[in-house]
Design a protein around this motif. Sequence first.
Motif, mmCIF file in Angstrom:
data_model
loop_
_atom_site.group_PDB
_atom_site.id
_atom_site.type_symbol
_atom_site.label_atom_id
_atom_site.label_comp_id
_atom_site.label_asym_id
_atom_site.label_seq_id
_atom_site.Cartn_x
_atom_site.Cartn_y
_atom_site.Cartn_z
ATOM 1 N N ARG A 48 38.680 -11.531 -27.765
ATOM 2 C CA ARG A 48 37.615 -12.397 -27.248
ATOM 3 C C ARG A 48 38.053 -13.210 -26.031
ATOM 4 N NH1 ARG A 48 36.996 -12.483 -32.737
ATOM 5 N NH2 ARG A 48 38.244 -14.360 -33.057
ATOM 6 N N ALA A 49 39.362 -13.219 -25.759
ATOM 7 C CA ALA A 49 39.870 -13.977 -24.611
ATOM 8 C C ALA A 49 39.839 -13.102 -23.366
ATOM 9 C CB ALA A 49 41.293 -14.456 -24.898
ATOM 10 N N ARG A 50 40.078 -13.710 -22.233
ATOM 11 C CA ARG A 50 40.119 -12.974 -20.971
ATOM 12 C C ARG A 50 41.430 -13.293 -20.261
ATOM 13 N NH1 ARG A 50 37.123 -10.292 -23.023
ATOM 14 N NH2 ARG A 50 34.975 -9.724 -22.508
ATOM 15 N N ARG A 51 42.513 -13.153 -21.022
ATOM 16 C CA ARG A 51 43.826 -13.471 -20.478
ATOM 17 C C ARG A 51 44.384 -12.285 -19.695
ATOM 18 N NH1 ARG A 51 44.438 -14.806 -26.089
ATOM 19 N NH2 ARG A 51 44.123 -17.019 -26.485
ATOM 20 N N PRO A 52 45.333 -12.520 -18.793
ATOM 21 C CA PRO A 52 45.993 -11.409 -18.091
ATOM 22 C C PRO A 52 46.685 -10.469 -19.075
ATOM 23 C CG PRO A 52 46.495 -13.515 -17.035
ATOM 24 C CD PRO A 52 45.791 -13.839 -18.320
ATOM 25 N N ALA A 53 46.711 -9.193 -18.744
ATOM 26 C CA ALA A 53 47.380 -8.159 -19.566
ATOM 27 C C ALA A 53 46.784 -8.066 -20.965
ATOM 28 C CB ALA A 53 48.884 -8.405 -19.641
ATOM 29 N N ARG A 54 45.511 -8.401 -21.097
ATOM 30 C CA ARG A 54 44.853 -8.415 -22.410
ATOM 31 C C ARG A 54 44.956 -7.077 -23.131
ATOM 32 N NH1 ARG A 54 39.503 -6.804 -23.137
ATOM 33 N NH2 ARG A 54 38.485 -7.519 -25.054
ATOM 34 N N GLU A 55 44.669 -5.979 -22.431
ATOM 35 C CA GLU A 55 44.671 -4.660 -23.074
ATOM 36 C C GLU A 55 46.061 -4.271 -23.558
ATOM 37 O OE1 GLU A 55 41.976 -3.073 -23.853
ATOM 38 O OE2 GLU A 55 40.780 -4.625 -22.879
ATOM 39 N N VAL A 56 47.085 -4.612 -22.770
ATOM 40 C CA VAL A 56 48.463 -4.290 -23.160
ATOM 41 C C VAL A 56 48.845 -5.057 -24.425
ATOM 42 C CG1 VAL A 56 50.890 -4.404 -22.465
ATOM 43 C CG2 VAL A 56 49.145 -3.773 -20.799
ATOM 44 N N VAL A 57 48.515 -6.350 -24.444
ATOM 45 C CA VAL A 57 48.844 -7.181 -25.603
ATOM 46 C C VAL A 57 48.118 -6.680 -26.849
ATOM 47 C CG1 VAL A 57 48.620 -9.496 -26.594
ATOM 48 C CG2 VAL A 57 49.367 -9.224 -24.229
ATOM 49 N N MET A 58 46.821 -6.342 -26.706
ATOM 50 C CA MET A 58 46.051 -5.865 -27.856
ATOM 51 C C MET A 58 46.605 -4.557 -28.392
ATOM 52 S SD MET A 58 42.147 -6.888 -26.842
ATOM 53 C CE MET A 58 41.465 -6.116 -28.296
ATOM 54 N N ALA A 59 47.002 -3.653 -27.497
ATOM 55 C CA ALA A 59 47.557 -2.374 -27.948
ATOM 56 C C ALA A 59 48.844 -2.586 -28.737
ATOM 57 C CB ALA A 59 47.809 -1.458 -26.745
ATOM 58 N N ARG A 60 49.691 -3.508 -28.255
ATOM 59 C CA ARG A 60 50.954 -3.773 -28.967
ATOM 60 C C ARG A 60 50.692 -4.442 -30.315
ATOM 61 N NH1 ARG A 60 51.742 -0.890 -25.531
ATOM 62 N NH2 ARG A 60 53.373 -0.839 -23.930
ATOM 63 N N LEU A 61 49.761 -5.394 -30.326
ATOM 64 C CA LEU A 61 49.426 -6.064 -31.586
ATOM 65 C C LEU A 61 48.884 -5.065 -32.600
ATOM 66 C CD1 LEU A 61 47.697 -9.384 -30.424
ATOM 67 C CD2 LEU A 61 49.805 -9.198 -31.769
ATOM 68 N N LEU A 62 48.008 -4.184 -32.136
ATOM 69 C CA LEU A 62 47.414 -3.219 -33.057
ATOM 70 C C LEU A 62 48.458 -2.246 -33.591
ATOM 71 C CD1 LEU A 62 44.850 -2.253 -34.418
ATOM 72 C CD2 LEU A 62 44.468 -0.735 -32.481
ATOM 73 N N GLU A 63 49.420 -1.866 -32.739
ATOM 74 C CA GLU A 63 50.475 -0.966 -33.204
ATOM 75 C C GLU A 63 51.275 -1.634 -34.321
ATOM 76 O OE1 GLU A 63 54.159 1.522 -31.198
ATOM 77 O OE2 GLU A 63 52.351 1.110 -30.031
ATOM 78 N N VAL A 64 51.606 -2.904 -34.134
ATOM 79 C CA VAL A 64 52.324 -3.647 -35.180
ATOM 80 C C VAL A 64 51.454 -3.786 -36.426
ATOM 81 C CG1 VAL A 64 53.382 -5.863 -35.779
ATOM 82 C CG2 VAL A 64 53.708 -4.909 -33.493
ATOM 83 N N LEU A 65 50.169 -4.061 -36.227
ATOM 84 C CA LEU A 65 49.245 -4.205 -37.350
ATOM 85 C C LEU A 65 49.173 -2.915 -38.174
ATOM 86 C CD1 LEU A 65 46.967 -5.980 -38.684
ATOM 87 C CD2 LEU A 65 45.382 -4.857 -37.135
ATOM 88 N N LEU A 66 49.077 -1.790 -37.500
ATOM 89 C CA LEU A 66 48.999 -0.511 -38.215
ATOM 90 C C LEU A 66 50.284 -0.240 -38.990
ATOM 91 C CD1 LEU A 66 47.240 1.802 -35.581
ATOM 92 C CD2 LEU A 66 46.250 0.777 -37.622
ATOM 93 N N ILE A 67 51.425 -0.446 -38.347
ATOM 94 C CA ILE A 67 52.696 -0.202 -39.034
ATOM 95 C C ILE A 67 52.851 -1.137 -40.223
ATOM 96 C CG2 ILE A 67 55.206 -0.317 -38.805
ATOM 97 C CD1 ILE A 67 54.870 0.643 -35.920
ATOM 98 N N GLU A 68 52.512 -2.412 -40.018
ATOM 99 C CA GLU A 68 52.634 -3.390 -41.110
ATOM 100 C C GLU A 68 51.760 -2.989 -42.294
ATOM 101 O OE1 GLU A 68 54.338 -6.629 -42.887
ATOM 102 O OE2 GLU A 68 54.786 -5.916 -40.872
ATOM 103 N N ALA A 69 50.528 -2.533 -41.997
ATOM 104 C CA ALA A 69 49.624 -2.116 -43.072
ATOM 105 C C ALA A 69 50.157 -0.877 -43.782
ATOM 106 C CB ALA A 69 48.234 -1.846 -42.514
ATOM 107 N N LEU A 70 50.644 0.070 -43.005
ATOM 108 C CA LEU A 70 51.073 1.337 -43.584
ATOM 109 C C LEU A 70 52.359 1.202 -44.401
ATOM 110 C CD1 LEU A 70 50.275 3.584 -40.506
ATOM 111 C CD2 LEU A 70 49.227 3.806 -42.759
ATOM 112 N N ARG A 71 53.224 0.288 -44.004
ATOM 113 C CA ARG A 71 54.511 0.186 -44.706
ATOM 114 C C ARG A 71 54.471 -0.815 -45.852
ATOM 115 N NH1 ARG A 71 58.551 -3.191 -40.619
ATOM 116 N NH2 ARG A 71 57.630 -5.237 -40.965
ATOM 117 N N SER A 72 53.347 -1.509 -46.018
ATOM 118 C CA SER A 72 53.264 -2.557 -47.027
ATOM 119 C C SER A 72 53.605 -2.019 -48.411
ATOM 120 C CB SER A 72 51.863 -3.159 -47.046
ATOM 121 O OG SER A 72 51.729 -4.040 -48.132
ATOM 122 N N THR A 73 54.415 -2.780 -49.125
ATOM 123 C CA THR A 73 54.811 -2.358 -50.473
ATOM 124 C C THR A 73 53.769 -2.731 -51.516
ATOM 125 O OG1 THR A 73 56.027 -4.431 -50.738
ATOM 126 C CG2 THR A 73 57.266 -2.542 -49.955
#
Length: 302
Positions: free
Chosen positions: A155-180
């Motif tokens: 929802r923000a309009r910060r610089p490098a927004r797409e890059v940050v979101m892609a990295r966050l989502l990658e971490v989010l997916l890994i965290e969800a998938l590896r959850s015990t």
Amino acid sequence: MSDPLAEVVGLLRPGVRMTKVVAGAGRWGVRRAETGQPSYCIVLDGRCRLAIEGSPELLLESGDFVLIPATWNFAMSSLQAPPAHAFDTPPVAQGPGEFRLGAQDGPPEVRFIIGHCVFGSPDASLLVSLLPRFIHVRGEPRLALLAQLVGDESRARRPAREVVMARLLEVLLIEALRSTSTTAPEPGLVRALADTRLAQALRQLHAAPARAWTMAELAQEAALSRSAFFERFSRAVGKAPMEYLLAWRMGLASDLLRRGGGSIAEVAQQVGYSSASTFSVAFARHVGVPPARYARAAASYH
């Protein structure tokens, strides 16, 4: 040591297409048709129901996280069964990235973040087939924090927004998938990695995909007999061991061809084929087009 989960998610190249906060009150329902695109949901407050086609209905509670790597038909609804017409009533926008379902007055009874992602890999379906149909995680505060960060960034309009979101989502997916704390894991790579013996074989397979693996060698890595390994692997992953190896090799080959990682013969060698012709036949059968044509199309796309 190879990390199969990170490698699969990395090749998928996840990005955020849309994320929004939804509140619901009274009797409400929303339905989505199969799109083939990944979706996720995290419940911020309250409870609701989730019905994914072909699976038992889930009761979602505050803090629950659901990831659907390739969205199947699903419906979300209030705890009290809504009338049929509720599923045809669109959510009402209440502000940037915020929507309301059901009764529009009074405090919400449930709030959740729902997001739709996109996998940058044109061959995402090859890799998604290695993941569970869906994953349900309960009681993981890190996921709630990551999902909140994705929502805030979207929802923000910060610089490098797409890059940050892609990295966050990658971490989010890994965290969800590896959850015990995954509840009732579906067949897929995640379930297999939770089995210490299968995990050992998978790490070795990912570390050396070009090796001419035999069933006996993979079973030895898992310290199991061939028959026990085949049955245990197939049940956990949803694919036979050699079928999984083929899917992973084709995923790697597709990535190499897209990035111009060598000639057809060199790519063939890197993924375990002794000749370009043998590799070309296998690639065309699995991906749908010959590798040379695939590489040309990738080059023209970029």
